[in-house]
Design an enzyme around this catalytic site. Sequence first.
Site, PDB file in Angstrom:
ATOM      1  N   ASN A   1      51.600  42.286  31.501  1.00 54.79           N
ATOM      2  CA  ASN A   1      51.289  42.417  32.931  1.00 54.79           C
ATOM      3  C   ASN A   1      52.509  41.923  33.703  1.00 54.79           C
ATOM      4  O   ASN A   1      52.766  40.722  33.747  1.00 54.79           O
ATOM      5  CB  ASN A   1      50.043  41.578  33.248  1.00 54.79           C
ATOM      6  CG  ASN A   1      49.565  41.794  34.671  1.00 54.79           C
ATOM      7  OD1 ASN A   1      50.227  42.448  35.478  1.00 54.79           O
ATOM      8  ND2 ASN A   1      48.414  41.231  34.986  1.00 54.79           N
TER       9      ASN A   1
ATOM     10  N   HIS B   1      33.565  41.362  41.830  1.00 50.07           N
ATOM     11  CA  HIS B   1      34.743  40.748  41.193  1.00 50.07           C
ATOM     12  C   HIS B   1      35.450  39.963  42.290  1.00 50.07           C
ATOM     13  O   HIS B   1      36.132  40.538  43.139  1.00 50.07           O
ATOM     14  CB  HIS B   1      35.642  41.859  40.621  1.00 50.07           C
ATOM     15  CG  HIS B   1      36.947  41.354  40.067  1.00 50.07           C
ATOM     16  ND1 HIS B   1      37.308  41.524  38.753  1.00 50.07           N
ATOM     17  CD2 HIS B   1      37.984  40.718  40.657  1.00 50.07           C
ATOM     18  CE1 HIS B   1      38.506  40.986  38.551  1.00 50.07           C
ATOM     19  NE2 HIS B   1      38.943  40.507  39.704  1.00 50.07           N
TER      20      HIS B   1
ATOM     21  N   GLY C   1      42.184  38.161  44.191  1.00 48.15           N
ATOM     22  CA  GLY C   1      41.905  39.506  44.707  1.00 48.15           C
ATOM     23  C   GLY C   1      40.402  39.719  44.573  1.00 48.15           C
ATOM     24  O   GLY C   1      39.779  39.102  43.704  1.00 48.15           O
TER      25      GLY C   1
ATOM     26  N   ARG D   1      44.696  38.305  51.424  1.00 47.84           N
ATOM     27  CA  ARG D   1      44.626  39.626  52.062  1.00 47.84           C
ATOM     28  C   ARG D   1      43.494  39.657  53.083  1.00 47.84           C
ATOM     29  O   ARG D   1      42.419  39.087  52.852  1.00 47.84           O
ATOM     30  CB  ARG D   1      44.382  40.723  51.025  1.00 47.84           C
ATOM     31  CG  ARG D   1      45.492  40.868  50.009  1.00 47.84           C
ATOM     32  CD  ARG D   1      45.228  42.093  49.126  1.00 47.84           C
ATOM     33  NE  ARG D   1      46.087  42.097  47.970  1.00 47.84           N
ATOM     34  CZ  ARG D   1      45.668  42.129  46.694  1.00 47.84           C
ATOM     35  NH1 ARG D   1      44.373  42.181  46.425  1.00 47.84           N
ATOM     36  NH2 ARG D   1      46.529  42.136  45.717  1.00 47.84           N
TER      37      ARG D   1
ATOM     38  N   GLU E   1      40.005  41.601  31.352  1.00 44.44           N
ATOM     39  CA  GLU E   1      40.762  42.845  31.516  1.00 44.44           C
ATOM     40  C   GLU E   1      41.702  43.078  30.347  1.00 44.44           C
ATOM     41  O   GLU E   1      41.946  44.202  29.937  1.00 44.44           O
ATOM     42  CB  GLU E   1      41.560  42.767  32.827  1.00 44.44           C
ATOM     43  CG  GLU E   1      40.651  42.833  34.033  1.00 44.44           C
ATOM     44  CD  GLU E   1      41.294  42.313  35.309  1.00 44.44           C
ATOM     45  OE1 GLU E   1      41.547  41.105  35.412  1.00 44.44           O
ATOM     46  OE2 GLU E   1      41.535  43.123  36.216  1.00 44.44           O
TER      47      GLU E   1
HETATM   48  P1  AMP Z   1      41.389  35.079  39.552  1.00 45.44           P
HETATM   49  O1  AMP Z   1      42.235  35.875  40.492  1.00 45.44           O
HETATM   50  O2  AMP Z   1      40.220  35.835  39.020  1.00 45.44           O
HETATM   51  O3  AMP Z   1      42.182  34.384  38.482  1.00 45.44           O
HETATM   52  O4  AMP Z   1      40.748  33.897  40.428  1.00 45.44           O
HETATM   53  C1  AMP Z   1      41.539  32.961  41.091  1.00 45.44           C
HETATM   54  C2  AMP Z   1      40.659  32.215  42.083  1.00 45.44           C
HETATM   55  O5  AMP Z   1      39.604  31.566  41.376  1.00 45.44           O
HETATM   56  C3  AMP Z   1      41.389  31.143  42.887  1.00 45.44           C
HETATM   57  O6  AMP Z   1      41.004  31.199  44.242  1.00 45.44           O
HETATM   58  C4  AMP Z   1      40.862  29.868  42.282  1.00 45.44           C
HETATM   59  O7  AMP Z   1      40.812  28.846  43.212  1.00 45.44           O
HETATM   60  C5  AMP Z   1      39.469  30.253  41.858  1.00 45.44           C
HETATM   61  N1  AMP Z   1      39.001  29.326  40.841  1.00 45.44           N
HETATM   62  C6  AMP Z   1      39.460  29.182  39.586  1.00 45.44           C
HETATM   63  N2  AMP Z   1      38.793  28.167  38.973  1.00 45.44           N
HETATM   64  C7  AMP Z   1      37.921  27.676  39.884  1.00 45.44           C
HETATM   65  C8  AMP Z   1      36.966  26.614  39.872  1.00 45.44           C
HETATM   66  N3  AMP Z   1      36.771  25.853  38.806  1.00 45.44           N
HETATM   67  N4  AMP Z   1      36.242  26.433  40.999  1.00 45.44           N
HETATM   68  C9  AMP Z   1      36.425  27.204  42.077  1.00 45.44           C
HETATM   69  N5  AMP Z   1      37.309  28.189  42.158  1.00 45.44           N
HETATM   70  C10 AMP Z   1      38.051  28.425  41.068  1.00 45.44           C
END
Ligand code: AMP
Length: 403
Positions: A9, A205, A209, A238, A387
């Site tokens: 990626n 999701h 993003g 965004r 993914e």
């Molecule tokens: P992703 O793009 O799916 O990797 O998600 C990233 C987002 O998930 C970020 O805003 C992180 O702050 C949130 N995130 C990851 N772990 C946690 C957690 N334990 N509690 C709350 N938000 C989380």
Amino acid sequence: MSEKYLVINCGSSSLKFSLYEMPTERVVSKGYIEKIGYDDSFWTVSYNDEKITGAKRLENHTDAVLVMIDELINNKIIKNLNEIKGIGHRILHGGEIYSDSVIIDDKVLNDITLMTNLGPLHHPGEIAGIKAMKECLPDVLQVAVFDTAFHQTMPDFNYIYAIPYEWYQKYKVRRYGFHGTSHKYITNKMQEILGKTDVNLIICHVGSGASITCIKNGLSYDTSMGLTPLDGLVMGTRSGAIDPSIIKFVVDESGLSLENVMEELNKNSGLKGICGKNDFRDVSALMNNGDEQAKLAYKVFMDSIIKHIAEYYFELNGRVDAMVFTAGILENNVQIRKDIIDNIAGAMNVSLDNQNNENIGYGKDKKMGLITSKESKVPVYVVPTDEEVMIVRDTFRLIKETL
Ligand code: AMP
């Protein structure tokens, strides 16, 4: 000799990889290389319980691939490059051309290059990644897995914008949708759980993003992201859907260029635009300290999720087999899951099982489960997305079909 497959990626200055053993789908190693093209490039590679880090200037993606290969061989994660049988790339945009993953040949690379206008922030890095892998591993087949492909089943009335039709005919301006690989993974998982293929789902999701997809009879029927990932839900940085007149208005009022305004909408809007923080953990911490801007950001963010759920619930005429929460925020944050469900409870006849909601684990221990009660008309599941496993499955499948 075991067969290994790489999942790559690439961003404009980063390369993330996962090395899988196939067909077992065992993750052998993972790593990321950042700040490619800067003096302070650095990387981390993990395998078993080891973590290797390194730093030196990496000029370009080819240098980054060479570092990855060196680390894999020097740490005996692989014996030699012959073990690597295929490489799968996450590619943002497949336009209307690709409704499935594909082996990358000259035509495919040319198509991806031509579609840089549709993915200007993502395609240059992804193309650099494909070329770098080709340079370093010229005999290994590469596969493109498009974020848009799964959504190619949407009916025209869900992908046509009400703008001059000529813009669609001439420039292919339409809704494409993204996170397709994730939405497909969740759909497959829910087909297993529910024991049928013709599932109707609302998949949320929500990570940095965010997109919501309406699945009808097992296929993508509508989705919140559009021509680009900027459309739809409020996200970390965004804006999501806004009145398009805002763009010209701000250009005229502020003297910012069109490019600057677009960059603001992509990188300094969403949660960050309202409260200064884009990481959801930081927003939660601010809220818990009583910060009013963070509370406002949270409300706007959650409302945009609820409005999209409502839209898709009506599109499915209320016939929803399940709703799914996935990606970083919804897999991990108990409070927002509770708040979303509490807000749709009356209209959709759903009720939360508080204990189950609180018991879905965090971080490494995250697992899936049902978070609504038995009486709930629509069951709501938390399902961690994956993914990368979808990318490696497609890569393995296409390469086996070719050989
Ligand atoms: P992703 O793009 O799916 O990797 O998600 C990233 C987002 O998930 C970020 O805003 C992180 O702050 C949130 N995130 C990851 N772990 C946690 C957690 N334990 N509690 C709350 N938000 C989380």
